[in-house]
Design a protein around this motif. Sequence first.
Motif, PDB file in Angstrom:
ATOM      1  N   VAL A  45      -6.115   4.999  -5.235  1.00 47.12           N
ATOM      2  CA  VAL A  45      -5.600   3.729  -4.715  1.00 47.12           C
ATOM      3  C   VAL A  45      -6.719   3.046  -3.940  1.00 47.12           C
ATOM      4  O   VAL A  45      -7.295   3.628  -3.027  1.00 47.12           O
ATOM      5  CB  VAL A  45      -4.376   3.941  -3.814  1.00 47.12           C
ATOM      6  N   ALA A  98       2.403   1.776  -3.422  1.00 48.68           N
ATOM      7  CA  ALA A  98       1.370   2.186  -4.371  1.00 48.68           C
ATOM      8  C   ALA A  98       1.011   3.652  -4.193  1.00 48.68           C
ATOM      9  O   ALA A  98       0.832   4.393  -5.172  1.00 48.68           O
ATOM     10  CB  ALA A  98       0.116   1.323  -4.204  1.00 48.68           C
ATOM     11  N   ARG A  99       0.911   4.112  -2.946  1.00 43.95           N
ATOM     12  CA  ARG A  99       0.515   5.503  -2.692  1.00 43.95           C
ATOM     13  C   ARG A  99       1.638   6.480  -3.043  1.00 43.95           C
ATOM     14  O   ARG A  99       1.377   7.594  -3.519  1.00 43.95           O
ATOM     15  CB  ARG A  99       0.064   5.653  -1.240  1.00 43.95           C
ATOM     16  N   ASP A 107       0.825  -1.204   0.000  1.00 43.74           N
ATOM     17  CA  ASP A 107       0.000   0.000   0.000  1.00 43.74           C
ATOM     18  C   ASP A 107       0.859   1.254   0.000  1.00 43.74           C
ATOM     19  O   ASP A 107       0.583   2.222  -0.730  1.00 43.74           O
ATOM     20  CB  ASP A 107      -0.910  -0.019   1.229  1.00 43.74           C
TER      21      ASP A 107
END
Length: 331
Positions: free
Chosen positions: A71, A54-55, A51
């Motif tokens: 996201v 991805a962010r 996560d």
Amino acid sequence: MPKSRRHDMKRPRGLGKLIAVALALAAGLAQAQPGGAIRLLVGFPAGGAPDAVARVFAEHLRLASGANVVVENRAGATGKLAIDAVLAAPAGGLTLMVMPSSSLLLTPMVLKSANYDAVRDFSAVSALAEYGFGMALGPAAQGATLADFSAWAKSHPDKANYATPGLGTPQHFLGAELARQIGAPLTHVPYRGGGNAVTDVLGGQVAALITTEQLLVPYQAQGKLRAVLVTSPQRNAKLPGVPTARESGLPQLEAVDWFGLFARAGTPAERLAEWQTRADAVLASPGYRKAIADMGYALPAQPTAGLERRLERERGIWSERMRVSGFKATE
């Protein structure tokens, strides 16, 4: 002293041109979807490593291109929920997935219900960050080196065990391979996620921990865990005193995993090319490079080149590690 990994923070040549191209491509993609949103699915909970990567990627994609990027966390079943969602989405290049390559490869090997082919059913757009794994000893184990642990494990087979984030994970199979190589009967203690595994190793309930390299850094610095091995080809810059698997005489344990950006198969070639150009622009930006380095990850040398061949090669390696471990796929 072996060289540690270094992250080149210099501004890459041609960055301005890359960003300009990415801006034009983002505008084209945004116009192709109502609301202009690009979805990046993550198969793990918010706050975890996939996560976070991805962010960071999404934020720098917004900065570089002005794209509207969302996201979405689809946590569960070792990433399978996100995988299924991407496969069910239209192949228009507007719904993609950020996933550890090992999770994409191993899930159909360890779960009978995951009836997809990681190479046939997905297109790898870009590697976003790379990392290795590491092994550390807690207070329940004796010694400060892998040789110490090996000797202790052989003389204390009832106490020789290792914790991982779960069954069928890369850490599970690396531990099984380690046991095979050193000739010690190491018992695998799987957890549901890495947090509980760390807690029990710190508390002395389990002797050793196998996790990702960067997660060992604070515990090593605080003296709470004793890191004895990293699986990357080079020593980790934040763990300079910890030898690599190859330096330890165990090249069979060398392993590098990577967070990848994946689209479903059938995505038009021109869309994939656009995404690769955009990914190259983000990965070349100083802000992204610093953010990834600060998180303890390495930047891929070739983010978008040869990824299908890399996946095929790594699938063979993980398949063999699973086979020799004796693990069988579950429902």
